[in-house]
Design a protein around this motif. Structure first.
Motif, PDB file in Angstrom:
ATOM      1  N   ILE A   2       0.676  -0.847  -0.170  1.00  0.00           N
ATOM      2  CA  ILE A   2       0.172   0.057   0.069  1.00  0.00           C
ATOM      3  C   ILE A   2       0.905   0.748  -0.194  1.00  0.00           C
ATOM      4  CG2 ILE A   2      -1.505   1.709   1.094  1.00  0.00           C
ATOM      5  CD1 ILE A   2      -3.351  -1.005   1.788  1.00  0.00           C
ATOM      6  N   GLU A  32      -4.567   6.502  -2.266  1.00  0.00           N
ATOM      7  CA  GLU A  32      -3.701   5.482  -1.202  1.00  0.00           C
ATOM      8  C   GLU A  32      -3.720   3.810  -2.793  1.00  0.00           C
ATOM      9  OE1 GLU A  32      -4.346   4.083   2.629  1.00  0.00           O
ATOM     10  OE2 GLU A  32      -5.800   3.486   1.569  1.00  0.00           O
ATOM     11  N   TYR A  48     -15.656  21.869  -8.990  1.00  0.00           N
ATOM     12  CA  TYR A  48     -16.813  21.927  -7.903  1.00  0.00           C
ATOM     13  C   TYR A  48     -17.861  23.194  -8.108  1.00  0.00           C
ATOM     14  CZ  TYR A  48     -18.577  23.301  -3.453  1.00  0.00           C
ATOM     15  OH  TYR A  48     -19.541  24.510  -2.244  1.00  0.00           O
ATOM     16  N   ALA A  69      -0.587  12.237  11.452  1.00  0.00           N
ATOM     17  CA  ALA A  69      -1.430  13.415  11.984  1.00  0.00           C
ATOM     18  C   ALA A  69      -2.083  13.986  13.218  1.00  0.00           C
ATOM     19  CB  ALA A  69      -1.406  14.350  10.613  1.00  0.00           C
ATOM     20  N   LYS A 115      -5.495  16.569  14.333  1.00  0.00           N
ATOM     21  CA  LYS A 115      -5.729  17.787  13.751  1.00  0.00           C
ATOM     22  C   LYS A 115      -6.680  18.354  14.768  1.00  0.00           C
ATOM     23  CE  LYS A 115      -4.490  17.859   9.043  1.00  0.00           C
ATOM     24  NZ  LYS A 115      -4.198  18.438   7.872  1.00  0.00           N
ATOM     25  N   LYS A 145      -1.631   5.066  10.275  1.00  0.00           N
ATOM     26  CA  LYS A 145      -1.181   4.375   9.166  1.00  0.00           C
ATOM     27  C   LYS A 145      -1.609   3.128   9.574  1.00  0.00           C
ATOM     28  CE  LYS A 145       1.856   2.975   4.904  1.00  0.00           C
ATOM     29  NZ  LYS A 145       2.672   4.879   4.177  1.00  0.00           N
ATOM     30  N   GLU A 146      -1.955   2.517   9.160  1.00  0.00           N
ATOM     31  CA  GLU A 146      -2.315   1.090   9.541  1.00  0.00           C
ATOM     32  C   GLU A 146      -1.812   0.539   8.313  1.00  0.00           C
ATOM     33  OE1 GLU A 146      -5.457   0.749  11.038  1.00  0.00           O
ATOM     34  OE2 GLU A 146      -5.746   1.627  12.796  1.00  0.00           O
ATOM     35  N   GLU A 147      -2.113  -1.558   8.672  1.00  0.00           N
ATOM     36  CA  GLU A 147      -1.943  -2.178   7.439  1.00  0.00           C
ATOM     37  C   GLU A 147      -2.130  -2.110   6.166  1.00  0.00           C
ATOM     38  OE1 GLU A 147      -0.797  -6.205   9.287  1.00  0.00           O
ATOM     39  OE2 GLU A 147       0.657  -5.406  10.390  1.00  0.00           O
ATOM     40  N   ASP A 148      -3.653  -1.779   6.364  1.00  0.00           N
ATOM     41  CA  ASP A 148      -4.509  -1.874   5.444  1.00  0.00           C
ATOM     42  C   ASP A 148      -4.612  -0.593   4.925  1.00  0.00           C
ATOM     43  OD1 ASP A 148      -6.319  -1.388   8.347  1.00  0.00           O
ATOM     44  OD2 ASP A 148      -7.634  -2.484   7.129  1.00  0.00           O
ATOM     45  N   GLY A 149      -4.142   0.129   5.165  1.00  0.00           N
ATOM     46  CA  GLY A 149      -4.040   1.768   4.458  1.00  0.00           C
ATOM     47  C   GLY A 149      -3.971   2.654   5.464  1.00  0.00           C
ATOM     48  N   ILE A 150      -4.518   3.967   5.013  1.00  0.00           N
ATOM     49  CA  ILE A 150      -4.418   4.651   6.092  1.00  0.00           C
ATOM     50  C   ILE A 150      -5.976   4.784   6.728  1.00  0.00           C
ATOM     51  CG2 ILE A 150      -5.056   7.243   5.855  1.00  0.00           C
ATOM     52  CD1 ILE A 150      -1.753   7.232   5.276  1.00  0.00           C
ATOM     53  N   ARG A 153      -8.350   6.950   9.232  1.00  0.00           N
ATOM     54  CA  ARG A 153      -9.064   7.808  10.477  1.00  0.00           C
ATOM     55  C   ARG A 153      -9.594   8.090  11.020  1.00  0.00           C
ATOM     56  NH1 ARG A 153      -8.937  11.436   4.660  1.00  0.00           N
ATOM     57  NH2 ARG A 153      -9.648  10.341   3.758  1.00  0.00           N
ATOM     58  N   ASN A 190     -15.433   5.611   7.590  1.00  0.00           N
ATOM     59  CA  ASN A 190     -14.514   6.629   6.603  1.00  0.00           C
ATOM     60  C   ASN A 190     -15.113   7.751   5.806  1.00  0.00           C
ATOM     61  OD1 ASN A 190     -12.314   6.476   4.557  1.00  0.00           O
ATOM     62  ND2 ASN A 190     -13.814   5.439   3.248  1.00  0.00           N
ATOM     63  N   THR A 201     -11.360  15.764   7.286  1.00  0.00           N
ATOM     64  CA  THR A 201     -10.075  15.881   6.625  1.00  0.00           C
ATOM     65  C   THR A 201     -10.390  17.320   5.823  1.00  0.00           C
ATOM     66  OG1 THR A 201      -9.081  13.805   6.229  1.00  0.00           O
ATOM     67  CG2 THR A 201      -8.896  16.052   4.408  1.00  0.00           C
ATOM     68  N   PRO A 257     -15.065  20.920  -0.022  1.00  0.00           N
ATOM     69  CA  PRO A 257     -14.669  20.044  -0.695  1.00  0.00           C
ATOM     70  C   PRO A 257     -16.284  20.192  -1.520  1.00  0.00           C
ATOM     71  CG  PRO A 257     -15.599  19.714   1.505  1.00  0.00           C
ATOM     72  CD  PRO A 257     -15.519  21.264   1.306  1.00  0.00           C
ATOM     73  N   LEU A 258     -15.863  18.885  -2.273  1.00  0.00           N
ATOM     74  CA  LEU A 258     -17.467  18.589  -3.571  1.00  0.00           C
ATOM     75  C   LEU A 258     -18.657  18.895  -3.206  1.00  0.00           C
ATOM     76  CD1 LEU A 258     -15.242  17.335  -6.589  1.00  0.00           C
ATOM     77  CD2 LEU A 258     -15.437  19.306  -5.803  1.00  0.00           C
ATOM     78  N   ASN A 259     -18.573  17.581  -2.232  1.00  0.00           N
ATOM     79  CA  ASN A 259     -19.205  17.583  -1.416  1.00  0.00           C
ATOM     80  C   ASN A 259     -19.213  16.733  -0.134  1.00  0.00           C
ATOM     81  OD1 ASN A 259     -18.763  15.206  -2.133  1.00  0.00           O
ATOM     82  ND2 ASN A 259     -19.948  15.176  -3.828  1.00  0.00           N
TER      83      ASN A 259
END
Lengths: 501, 713
Positions: free
Chosen positions: A4, A23, A222, B374, B376, B450-455, B457, B484, B491, B503-505
C-alpha cells in the motif's frame, strides 16, 4: 503495510493550485484520501502580462510548502507535480520552476495542452463504468480549460473527432474585459462570440454523429457543478440545467456569487461557461449532462500507475487515438486502401522483428498513426508530400497523443526532416521510419498487390514472404532502395520472396 | 390551512431574546429558592445568577447601549426598539436583583446561621476579640496592597475599573468643617473576599467580607482627614468592543467611531449599598456619568459571586450534593488502545456522567503511537494546564504533523488562549489563529494513522469544548468513530479551516456558516411534508438557546402542519408555545441542574426512518451565520438508541424542568409525584450502575470456574 502506497498528484493550474492524495493498493485499487485546492489566479497574470509576478510565485511556493506538510500527514512516498498553461505560457516559466524547486524541493514539470487533456481523459478511467455507459449512447466530451475548450465526440464507444477551440473561460474574460468600456450589452457580445465559434464547429465535426449526452470536465469542477446544477449529484437533465441557466442569465456577478455561494472570481466565469454548455445542448440536442468531477490530478495518478506497468482502464484509449487519426485522414482525403495495406504490412514487420528492434507497444501505436496520416500532405501539394504531412500532423491534435509524440510521428514520415539531429529519440524514429518506408514501398503502385506478408527472421536474415501472382516490378525497384536505408539502421538487408499461387 | 392566513412573522408570536434571557436567570434563581435543593447548592445557584447577570450586562446590555447611542431604530422580531428593550431589561433586572437579595437576606442568612455559619456583612456586628483580629489582619495583609485615591482640584477623578469592588469615602477637612472631598479605594482582587475570623463558639464558623475589614479601618488610609462615611460600590463598563455577532454588521463601523470618541467605556451600571450617603451618590453619578435608572440600590453585600467561595468552605458536606465522579463510559476500557477500540466500534460519550478521559487518552495515545502521522484539532476554550495541550506539543516533538486551530475570539479567554497557542507553536505545531470574521466553534479532532490496510482516520466530534475541567460540569455528548465517510469530511473541514477551497460535497457532516442553516430548515420542512401527507412527524431538539427567526418560523409552519415538536431549551427561547394555529403542537421545557445542560441533540422522525444528530451549534443566528459549526449524525443503531434514550429521560424529567406556558412564563410542575425523575441524578446513577456492573463482570471473569469441559470428538 506491504503493497500500500500513498501518492500525491499536484497541479498548478490557471486558477488554482490543487493536490490530491491517493492510496494505491497492490491490487491497484485507487482510493482518494484528500483533495486540497487553493484558489490562485495565475492565469490572469500570464494571459494579461505575459509573465508571473514575484508575489504570485511566492504565493505558489507558500502553498506548495504547505502541500509538502500535508504529504507528510499521509506519509506520501511518491508524487508527480505538473503545471499547466498559466506557467507554461509565462515568459519566465523556467525561472518559476527553478524557484519552486529551490523553495519547496518539489520538481514540477510542464504539461502541454494535449497532455493535459489526455490526463483529464485518463482521469475518467476512475469512473469507467459510468463513462462507458455514457459514451455508448453517443456523447460529447467538453473539457473546459482556462485557455481553451476541447470537444470530443464519442459514438458507439468510439472517439469520432476531437477539436480544440480557444474559448477558455479566462481567455474569454480577458478578451472582453479589455474592451469592456465599449461593450454595452456584454452578454449579447459574449453570445455572438460563442455562437460563431461553435456553429462552425458543429458544421465541421458534429453533424454526422448522434449525441445524447454531454460530459463536462474541468479543473474547477466544484464551481462548475454549481453552475450546472443546484443539486448535488453528477447527472443533470437538460431541463434542470435550463432552469438554472435562465435564473443565472439575469444576475450580476455579485448576485451569482451570493446565489451559488462561490467566490466572485469563479462567479464571473459562470456566464460564459453556462452559455457554452447551453449552445452545445442546442446544437446536439443532448438530453443529459454528466459531470464526473475529476481533474488533472486524477489523471496523473492513473498515468502514474500505468507507467508502473499496470492498467486501470477498460476503455481503450489507444483505440481512441487511432480513431482520431483515421478521422483526420478522412478529412485530408488520404487513400484509405493504401494506408490500410501499408499499416498491416508494417505491423507484420514490426511484430516479426520485435527481437531486432526492441521497441514497445507505444512505439507500435505511433508507427500506426504515422502510417494512417503519411499521405495527408497530398491534400496540400502532390510534391514534397512528406513535408506537408509533417506540417499537418504537427498542427493537428490527436487525443491521447502528447505533443512530443506527435513530433515523433511526423518525423517517422519525414525522417529527413530531422536527420542528424542528436535527439534521444533519433534512433527510435530511425527504426520506426525504416519499417514504415519498407512497408510503404510494398504498395508503391497503390494497388495493394502485396498482402498478408509473413516475416521470417532467422540466422541474421530477414525475409518477407507473401503470396501474389501479380507483377511487382515497381515495388521491387523501390524496395531495394529502401532496403538499403533499412540496413543502415538495422545492419541487415531484408529480402522479399514472392510465392506464386 | 389556517397557517396560510396567519402571518407567522407577526411580532406577537416572538419573545425578545434579552427578556427571555432574564427569564432564564429567574429560573436559576428559582433553583436557589427551591427547598428541594441542598442549602449550599442553593448558594451556588444564587452566585451563578449574579455572575450571569454581570456577563449579560457586559455583553448584551453594553451592545444595546451602543446601538442606542448610534441611533439604531430597527425593531427586533418581537417588535421592540432598542430603547424598548433597554427599558424592559431595566425594569426586569431591578426586580431580579431585589429578588436575589431578599433570598440572601431572608432565607440564606438565617438558614446559614442555624447551621453555625455566620457571614458578617457589617463590621459593627463584630465582638471585641473579632475586632482585634480584623484590625491586625488589616494591618498585616490588607493595608500593604491598598491604593487609596483622593479627589481634589489637583487630582482628577480616577479610572474605576470594570467589575471591581470599591469603597468610596467622604473625607472632611479637619480645619474647614463645611468642606468635604471624595476618595476611593479598590478592594484588592488578590485577597480572598471572605476572611475566616474567630467564632464565638467552637461549633460555629464565622467569616467576614473583605470590604467590611477595609471599611472598618478606612480612617487609617486617610490620616490627615476625617472620614465622614464610607460605602462599597461597583460599576459595570461598556469597556471593550463588545458588539455581539448577532447584531447588524453595518452597525459595526458606526459603533467603532463612537468608541473612539470616548476615552474609556461608558458606565452602564452602578451598584451601591442602599444606605449610601446622598453626597457620595451625587459625586459618583456625576463623575461616572450614570443615569438614575442604571443605579442599583443593593440591600446587602455587593457582588454575590462571593457565595461560590462560601460554598467551598470546609465542613458543610452534608448540605451539598454528593460529589459525583465521572465513570468509565460504556463500550470503553481504560488502558487499552483507543484506536483498537474505535476500530471495533463507535464510542458514545455522555459527559459529565462519562469521564472525559477517553478524549484525553485519544490524543495522548496518538502523540505516542508510531503509526500516527497527523493530529488536527480545533480548540475553543481550554483549561489552564490542559493535558490535551501537553499531548499535542509532545506529538509535534515526536515528528507528527500537528495542526491546531485556536479560537482567540472565545469570550473572556483571549489571554489564556494566546499563552498556550504560543507554547504549541514553539513545540512545532502548525497553529491557525481563527478565521477572519468567523468564530470557530466546532469541536472536532482528527487523527490520521497508517495501518496495515492503509490510511485510517479517527475522529472525535463533540458538542462541548476540549476542556477537561468543564467536562465535569457541563453535560455534553461526544462521538468517537473511524467511519470512512466522516473521516473524509473531517479532512475537508480542516482543509477549509486552513484556507483551502471547500470540498465538492459532504458525506455526513453539515457545516455552518455555509450549509447548516439550509440543512436544519430542510430537516424541519421534511417533517412538515410527512405531517401534511398524514404520516407521523416528530421533532425533538435540545439546545442552549433558540432565537433564530427563520428556524422559529419553520417550526411554527411544521407545528401548523401537525408535527409534534418537543424542545428542550436551557436558556433563551424566543419561540412561544400553545398559540392557536401557530404553535399548538410545540412544547418547550428548560432544564436547570447542578450540571450546566450544554449538549445539542436533534431528533427527526423522518417517516419512521429516525435520524439523530448532535451539534456544536444552537439555533441562534450567530451559530448559523457567523461561526464554523458542525452537525453530525449518529448512525450506529445501538448508539442512536442510546441517544434517543437520553432524550427520552430529558423529556420525562420533571424535577429539574421548567415548562413554558401559553403566557411565556416558565413553571415547574408538581414535583411530589411518584416516580418523578431528576434527569441528572438519573444519569449519574445509570453511569455508576453500568461501571459497577462491568467491574463485577471483570471480577467474575478473573475467577471463572470451568463448569464443564468440552471434549473434542
Amino acid at each position: 503495510m506491504i503493497g500500500i502506497n500513498t501518492f500525491a498528484s499536484i497541479t498548478i493550474g490557471s486558477s488554482e493550485i490543487s493536490m490530491k492524495i491517493f492510496e494505491i493498493s497492490s491490487k491497484r485499487n485507487i482510493k482518494q484520501l484528500d483533495n486540497v485546492r487553493y484558489p490562485c489566479e495565475l492565469g490572469m497574470e500570464t494571459y494579461s502580462k505575459g509573465r508571473l509576478s514575484h508575489e504570485i510565485v511566492n504565493n505558489v511556493c507558500d502553498t506548495l510548502v504547505d502541500f509538502t506538510k500535508i504529504m507528510k500527514e499521509y506519509d506520501v512516498k511518491d508524487y508527480i507535480a505538473v503545471a499547466t498553461s498559466a506557467v507554461r505560457e509565462a515568459s519566465n516559466c523556467l525561472l518559476v520552476l527553478d524557484r519552486i524547486k529551490l523553495v519547496t524541493g518539489l520538481t514540477v514539470s510542464i504539461v502541454s495542452n494535449s497532455q493535459q487533456r489526455f490526463l483529464c481523459y485518463n482521469a475518467i478511467a476512475l469512473k469507467q463504468n459510468e463513462f462507458n455507459n455514457f459514451v455508448g449512447k453517443g456523447a460529447l466530451v467538453l473539457d473546459i480549460g482556462a485557455g481553451s475548450i476541447q470537444l470530443s465526440v464519442y459514438e458507439s464507444s468510439t472517439l469520432r473527432s476531437t477539436q480544440n477551440i480557444k474559448l477558455g473561460f479566462l481567455r474569454i474574460k480577458e478578451l472582453l474585459q479589455n474592451s469592456a468600456n465599449y461593450i454595452s450589452d456584454y452578454s449579447n457580445v459574449l453570445k455572438e462570440l460563442i455562437d460563431s465559434n461553435l456553429n462552425t464547429y458543429s458544421e465541421l465535426y458534429l453533424k454526422a454523429w448522434d449525441v445524447n449526452n454531454i460530459i463536462v470536465i474541468s479543473d474547477n469542477s466544484y464551481e462548475l457543478n454549481k453552475i450546472i446544477s443546484d443539486k448535488t449529484g453528477n447527472v443533470v437533465s437538460v431541463k434542470e440545467f435550463n432552469k438554472l441557466y435562465n435564473l443565472l442569465a439575469g444576475l450580476s456577478v455579485n448576485q451569482v456569487s451570493t446565489k451559488l455561494q462561490i467566490s466572485s472570481a469563479y462567479a464571473s466565469l459562470a456566464q460564459p461557461v453556462a452559455m457554452i454548455i447551453n449552445k452545445l445542448i442546442d446544437i446536439t440536442g443532448a438530453t443529459n449532462l454528466w459531470f464526473p468531477g475529476v481533474n488533472v490530478n486524477d489523471g496523473i495518478v492513473v498515468e502514474y500507475i500505468s507507467r508502473k506497468g499496470k492498467s486501470v482502464f477498460e476503455h481503450d484509449f489507444e483505440n481512441d487515438a487511432l480513431a482520431a487519426a483515421r478521422q483526420l485522414a478522412k478529412k485530408y482525403c488520404c487513400d484509405e486502401k493504401h494506408s490500410n495495406n501499408v499499416e498491416s504490412n508494417a505491423l507484420a514487420i514490426f511484430d516479426g522483428l520485435s527481437k531486432l528492434h526492441g521497441l514497445n507497444k507505444r512505439d507500435r501505436l505511433l508507427l500506426q498513426i504515422a502510417i494512417i496520416l503519411h499521405n495527408s500532405g497530398k491534400f496540400i501539394n502532390m510534391n514534397d508530400v512528406s513535408v506537408h504531412s509533417h506540417h499537418i500532423i504537427i498542427r493537428n491534435e490527436i487525443i491521447g497523443i502528447s505533443h512530443h509524440e506527435r513530433e515523433i510521428i511526423a518525423d517517422i514520415i519525414d525522417s529527413n526532416y530531422n536527420l542528424g539531429a542528436n535527439t534521444p529519440d533519433a534512433i527510435r524514429i530511425a527504426k520506426l521510419s525504416a519499417i514504415f518506408k519498407l512497408a510503404d514501398v510494398l504498395d508503391k503502385s497503390h494497388l495493394q498487390k502485396i498482402k498478408n506478408i509473413q516475416v521470417s527472421y532467422k540466422d541474421g536474415i530477414i525475409m518477407l514472404l507473401f503470396k501474389c501472382d501479380k507483377d511487382i516490378t515497381l515495388e521491387k525497384i523501390f524496395f531495394d532502395i529502401q532496403a538499403e536505408y533499412f540496413s543502415v539502421v538495422y545492419g541487415i538487408v531484408p529480402g522479399i520472396k514472392q510465392i506464386h499461387i | 390551512m389556517a397557517a396560510d392566513k396567519i402571518n407567522l412573522k407577526n411580532p406577537i408570536y416572538y419573545t425578545n431574546r434579552e427578556l427571555s434571557w432574564l427569564d432564564f436567570n429567574y429560573r436559576i434563581l428559582h433553583e436557589a429558592k427551591d427547598k428541594a435543593n441542598p442549602l449550599f447548592e442553593r448558594l451556588k445557584f444564587l452566585s451563578i445568577t449574579a455572575s450571569n447577570l454581570d456577563e449579560f450586562f457586559m455583553i448584551r446590555v453594553a451592545s444595546l447601549k451602543d446601538m442606542y447611542n448610534a441611533n439604531y431604530t430597527k425593531k427586533d422580531f418581537a417588535g421592540m426598539t432598542v430603547s424598548d428593550q433597554l427599558t424592559g431589561i431595566n425594569i426586569k433586572t431591578h426586580e431580579l436583583v431585589k429578588n436575589q437579595y431578599s433570598t440572601y437576606n431572608r432565607v440564606f442568612k438565617p438558614k446559614l446561621g442555624e447551621l453555625g455559619l455566620k457571614i458578617i456583612d457589617h463590621y459593627e456586628d463584630l465582638n471585641e476579640e473579632q475586632s482585634r483580629f480584623v484590625d491586625t489582619y488589616f494591618e498585616n495583609e490588607v493595608y500593604p496592597v491598598l491604593t487609596p485615591m483622593a479627589v481634589d482640584s489637583s487630582r482628577p477623578f480616577p479610572l474605576i475599573r470594570n467589575k471591581t469592588l470599591n469603597i468610596c469615602a467622604l473625607l472632611g477637612d479637619k480645619k474647614k468643617k463645611d468642606r468635604y472631598d471624595f476618595a476611593t479605594v479598590q478592594i484588592p482582587a488578590v485577597l480572598n473576599r471572605i476572611v475566616p475570623i474567630p467564632s464565638e463558639s467552637e461549633q460555629t464558623t464565622t467569616v467576614i467580607l473583605l470590604e467590611q475589614i477595609i471599611e472598618k479601618n478606612i480612617n487609617k488610609l486617610f490620616l490627615n482627614y476625617e472620614v465622614i462615611c464610607a460605602f462599597p460600590y461597583r460599576i459595570m463598563r461598556n469597556a471593550d468592543l463588545s458588539i455581539e455577532e448577532d447584531e447588524a454588521s453595518d452597525l459595526l463601523i458606526e459603533i467603532k467611531k463612537q468608541l473612539k470618541k470616548r476615552q474609556w467605556g461608558e458606565v452602564i451600571r452602578l451598584e451601591i449599598e442602599n444606605k449610601t450617603d446622598k453626597r457620595l451618590i451625587k459625586i459618583l453619578k456625576e463623575e461616572l456619568n450614570v443615569k438614575e435608572e442604571d443605579i442599583f440600590n443593593i440591600n446587602g453585600p455587593l457582588d454575590l459571586t462571593f457565595l461560590m467561595k462560601v460554598y467551598s468552605l470546609d465542613g458543610f458536606d452534608s448540605y451539598k450534593d454528593k460529589k459525583y465522579t465521572p465513570r468509565t463510559p460504556k463500550r470503553y476500557v481504560n488502558d487499552e488502545s483507543v484506536f483498537d477500540q474505535i476500530k471495533d466500534h463507535d464510542i458514545l460519550l455522555h459527559h459529565p456522567y462519562d469521564s472525559f478521559s477517553p478524549v484525553v487518552d485519544f490524543i495522548r495515545q496518538a502523540a505516542k503511537d508510531p503509526n500516527v502521522l497527523a493530529i488536527k484539532q480545533t480548540l475553543y476554550r481550554v483549561s489552564s494546564n490542559s493535558p490535551i495541550i501537553a499531548s499535542l506539543a509532545e506529538a509535534a516533538e515526536n515528528g507528527k504533523q500537528v495542526s491546531v486551530l485556536v479560537e482567540l475570539k472565545a469570550r473572556f479567554d483571549e489571554e489564556n488562549n494566546i499563552n498556550w497557542a504560543i507554547k504549541l507553536e514553539k513545540a512545532g505545531c502548525h497553529v491557525i489563529y481563527g478565521l477572519l470574521g468567523l468564530k470557530t466553534h466546532s469541536k472536532i479532532t482528527l487523527v490520521v494513522r497508517k495501518e496495515e490496510d492503509g490510511i485510517r482516520r479517527y475522529v472525535h466530534l463533540g458538542t462541548g469544548n476540549y476542556n477537561d475541567s468543564t467536562a465535569k460540569l457541563y453535560t455534553d455528548l461526544g462521538l468517537m468513530t473511524c467511519d470512512n465517510k466522516i473521516g473524509e469530511d473531517a479532512t475537508a473541514v480542516f482543509n477549509m479551516l486552513s484556507g483551502y477551497s471547500e470540498p465538492l460535497n459532504w458525506n455526513k457532516l453539515s457545516l455552518a456558516p455555509l450549509w447548516l442553516r439550509k440543512k436544519f430548515l430542510y430537516l424541519i420542512n421534511r417533517e412538515k411534508e410527512f405531517a401534511m401527507n398524514g404520516k407521523p412527524a416528530h421533532i425533538i431538539a435540545k439546545m442552549n438557546s433558540l432565537c433564530d427567526a427563520d428556524i422559529i418560523k419553520a417550526l411554527y409552519e411544521a407545528s401548523c402542519a401537525g408535527v409534534k415538536i418537543e424542545l428542550i431549551v436551557r436558556g433563551i427561547c424566543c419561540l412561544k408555545v400553545g398559540i392557536k394555529n401557530v404553535s399548538e403542537n410545540i412544547t418547550v421545557k428548560s432544564i436547570t441542574g447542578k450540571f450546566l445542560e450544554h449538549s445539542r441533540i436533534f431528533y427527526f422522525n423522518n417517516g419512521g426512518n429516525e435520524e439523530v444528530y448532535m451539534a456544536s451549534a444552537d439555533w441562534m443566528p450567530r451559530n448559523l451565520d457567523k461561526r464554523v459549526e458542525i452537525l453530525f449524525p449518529v448512525e450506529n443503531e445501538e448508539l442512536k438508541d442510546e441517544v434517543m434514550g437520553i432524550l427520552d429521560i430529558l423529556l420525562k424529567d420533571s424535577l429539574r424542568s421548567h415548562y413554558m406556558n401559553e403566557n411565556g412564563e416558565y413553571v415547574k410542575h408538581a414535583t411530589n409525584a411518584k416516580g418523578a425523575i431528576d434527569c441528572q441524578e438519573y444519569f449519574c446513577k445509570l453511569a455508576t450502575k453500568n461501571s459497577k456492573k462491568r467491574e463485577n463482570e471483570n471480577d467474575t471473569k478473573l475467577f471463572e470456574p470451568m463448569k464443564s469441559i468440552q471434549i473434542k470428538q
